[in-house]
Design a protein around this motif. Structure first.
Motif, PDB file in Angstrom:
ATOM      1  N   PHE A 108       0.836  -1.107   0.128  1.00 22.86           N
ATOM      2  CA  PHE A 108       0.127   0.047  -0.024  1.00 22.86           C
ATOM      3  C   PHE A 108       0.954   1.392  -0.075  1.00 22.86           C
ATOM      4  N   PRO A 109       0.721   2.325  -0.867  1.00 24.14           N
ATOM      5  CA  PRO A 109      -0.861   2.445  -1.642  1.00 24.14           C
ATOM      6  C   PRO A 109      -0.916   1.604  -2.830  1.00 24.14           C
ATOM      7  N   GLY A 110       0.585   1.118  -3.453  1.00 24.45           N
ATOM      8  CA  GLY A 110       0.463   0.426  -4.666  1.00 24.45           C
ATOM      9  C   GLY A 110      -0.317   1.119  -5.602  1.00 24.45           C
ATOM     10  N   THR A 153      -2.383  -2.979   5.169  1.00 24.53           N
ATOM     11  CA  THR A 153      -1.016  -3.545   4.629  1.00 24.53           C
ATOM     12  C   THR A 153      -0.018  -4.397   5.324  1.00 24.53           C
ATOM     13  N   ALA A 154       0.780  -4.950   4.739  1.00 24.54           N
ATOM     14  CA  ALA A 154       1.745  -5.813   5.493  1.00 24.54           C
ATOM     15  C   ALA A 154       2.553  -4.788   6.449  1.00 24.54           C
ATOM     16  N   LEU A 155       2.830  -5.569   7.632  1.00 26.74           N
ATOM     17  CA  LEU A 155       3.825  -5.024   8.426  1.00 26.74           C
ATOM     18  C   LEU A 155       5.167  -5.142   8.001  1.00 26.74           C
ATOM     19  N   ARG A 198       6.962   0.412   4.556  1.00 31.54           N
ATOM     20  CA  ARG A 198       7.017   1.496   4.934  1.00 31.54           C
ATOM     21  C   ARG A 198       6.754   2.825   3.954  1.00 31.54           C
ATOM     22  N   ARG A 199       6.094   2.417   2.929  1.00 32.97           N
ATOM     23  CA  ARG A 199       5.843   3.322   1.797  1.00 32.97           C
ATOM     24  C   ARG A 199       4.758   4.734   2.316  1.00 32.97           C
ATOM     25  N   PRO A 200       5.222   5.826   2.036  1.00 33.95           N
ATOM     26  CA  PRO A 200       4.631   6.955   2.662  1.00 33.95           C
ATOM     27  C   PRO A 200       3.222   6.821   2.466  1.00 33.95           C
ATOM     28  N   SER A 201       2.068   7.347   3.157  1.00 36.48           N
ATOM     29  CA  SER A 201       0.573   6.936   2.900  1.00 36.48           C
ATOM     30  C   SER A 201       0.110   8.402   3.500  1.00 36.48           C
TER      31      SER A 201
END
Length: 408
Positions: A10-12, A32-34, A37-40
């Motif tokens: 995510f956010p993918g 999302t998966a632990l 760390r993509r910004p959201s």
């Protein structure tokens, strides 16, 4: 509405959708998966997925399904915590169905509309498997594995109220019984930012020099450099291109891991394997490997590219092709079904037989040599990208309508 978006990265594919949903007043939560760390721009909840090793001998052809249901169980447990501990009940669940994440969410929130991002349905004919004979011939054991792999996808589609797929050809890979519920809507690209710029320049990371728009620059882009995206075919075409065009500079973008398919025999990366195969025939002073690039550097590279080569087996279409079209590069692509959907030979680019290395070399060299003769292809490609794939004006409004109304 309360909208739950589920994606292990995510956010993918929901990158543009997330802020747009918020702007329309919806309450958006990511699951999302632990470790992601993509910004959201919205709150995110996590599921912990520590799968036990899969015993291939025990599960045999069910390996993929076991992996998907293990992940689905982890997602369902996290969903249960959201419901029972925090009182969270979404109106809409929208998730990528490729890894099994949506499989058990009906059991937690049976009243929610369940939407899935349906990217591709594997098969043994006319698709990626067995397409390139260099990597194995069709046989019953391999074919059974491909068919078994689709079990989780089929279950996800059977449960969904509606699905979205980015291209017509990718949607056509799904069984006929599922196609009526699939809306074809591309994620979209930023055609305002990815536009032609005659003043653009790109710094080469290997020696710090610059390439400028108007120079003889050939580009190739893939998330990872591997045969699924025709990397081996492109590399084999380069010696002839470099010999014919002594001023050409080649910039190759991509990592050295394996996203699809298998690594080279003997291990290592496909980059190293192809450099070793070509040896002295490859002029390394004019072939630049950048690895992955920050977005702004990537944008500038696309803007200095005179010719962009995009090759793929019959599989998911890469954003990079549409982005290269948007910057006005002359496209030389493989004459395979995903590319045929967006590139019309002689109108918006050039299509070459995926297996014809000589023809690929000739097409790349010709397009590099005479930009004026091929400029109309770049202009038409740019117009096509804006008309069909602009995320603000074309794709995002359709995706918003899909989330708000599909399956009602």
């Amino acid at each position: 509405m309360k909208v739950l978006l589920v994606h292990q990265n995510f956010p993918g594919q929901f990158l543009h959708l997330v802020p747009a949903l918020r702007a329309r007043g919806h309450e958006v939560l990511g699951l999302t998966a632990l470790g992601n760390r993509r910004p959201s721009p919205v709150p995110v909840s996590y599921y912990r997925f520590d799968p036990p090793p899969v015993d291939g001998g025990a599960v045999r052809l069910g390996r993929s399904y076991v992996e998907q249901t293990d992940r689905a169980s982890a997602v369902a447990r996290a969903a249960l915590v959201l419901r029972d501990r925090h009182g969270y009940v979404p109106d809409v669940i929208f998730g990528h169905c490729g890894w099994g994440e949506t499989l058990f969410l009906r059991e937690v929130w049976p009243q929610a509309r369940l939407l899935v991002y349906a990217e591709f349905f594997h098969g043994t004919r006319g698709r990626d498997t067995f397409f390139d004979p260099e990597f194995g011939q069709p046989g019953l054991p391999a074919a059974l594995g491909v068919v078994a792999r689709t079990a989780g996808y089929a279950q996800a589609m059977a449960q969904a109220d509606a699905a979205v797929c980015p291209t017509e050809w990718q949607a056509s890979t799904f069984p006929a019984c599922f196609r009526p519920r699939i809306s074809v809507i591309h994620d979209g690209i930023d055609t305002d930012t990815l536009c032609p710029d005659p003043t653009a320049r790109f710094r080469l990371p290997d020696h710090g020099g610059f390439l400028h728009a108007g120079q003889e620059v050939l580009t190739y882009v893939s998330r990872n450099l591997e045969p699924y995206r025709g990397f081996h075919r492109f590399m084999r075409a380069l010696p002839a291109v470099l010999q014919a065009r002594p001023d050409a500079q080649v910039v190759i973008v991509g990592g050295t891991a394996t996203s699809y398919g298998a690594p080279p025999t003997g291990g290592g990366s496909w980059k190293d394997a192809m450099i070793h195969e070509l040896g002295h025939r490859l002029d390394r002073s004019r072939v630049h490997f950048t690895g992955t690039l920050p977005y702004d550097s990537y944008r500038r590279l696309m803007q200095v590219s005179r010719v962009h080569c995009y090759l793929t087996v019959p599989f998911v279409l890469s954003w990079s092709l549409i982005e290269a079209m948007s910057t006005g590069a002359t496209i030389v692509g493989s004459d395979t079904a995903p590319v045929q959907e967006v590139i019309r030979h002689g109108e918006t680019g050039l299509l070459v037989d995926y297996f014809d290395t000589t023809r690929l070399s000739d097409a790349l060299a010709d397009a590099l040599a005479d930009p004026a003769a091929y400029a109309h292809l770049g202009r038409a490609a740019r117009a096509e990208a804006v008309a069909r794939f602009d995320f603000r004006r074309i794709c995002l409004p359709r995706l918003l309508d899909f989330v708000e109304t599909a399956g009602t």
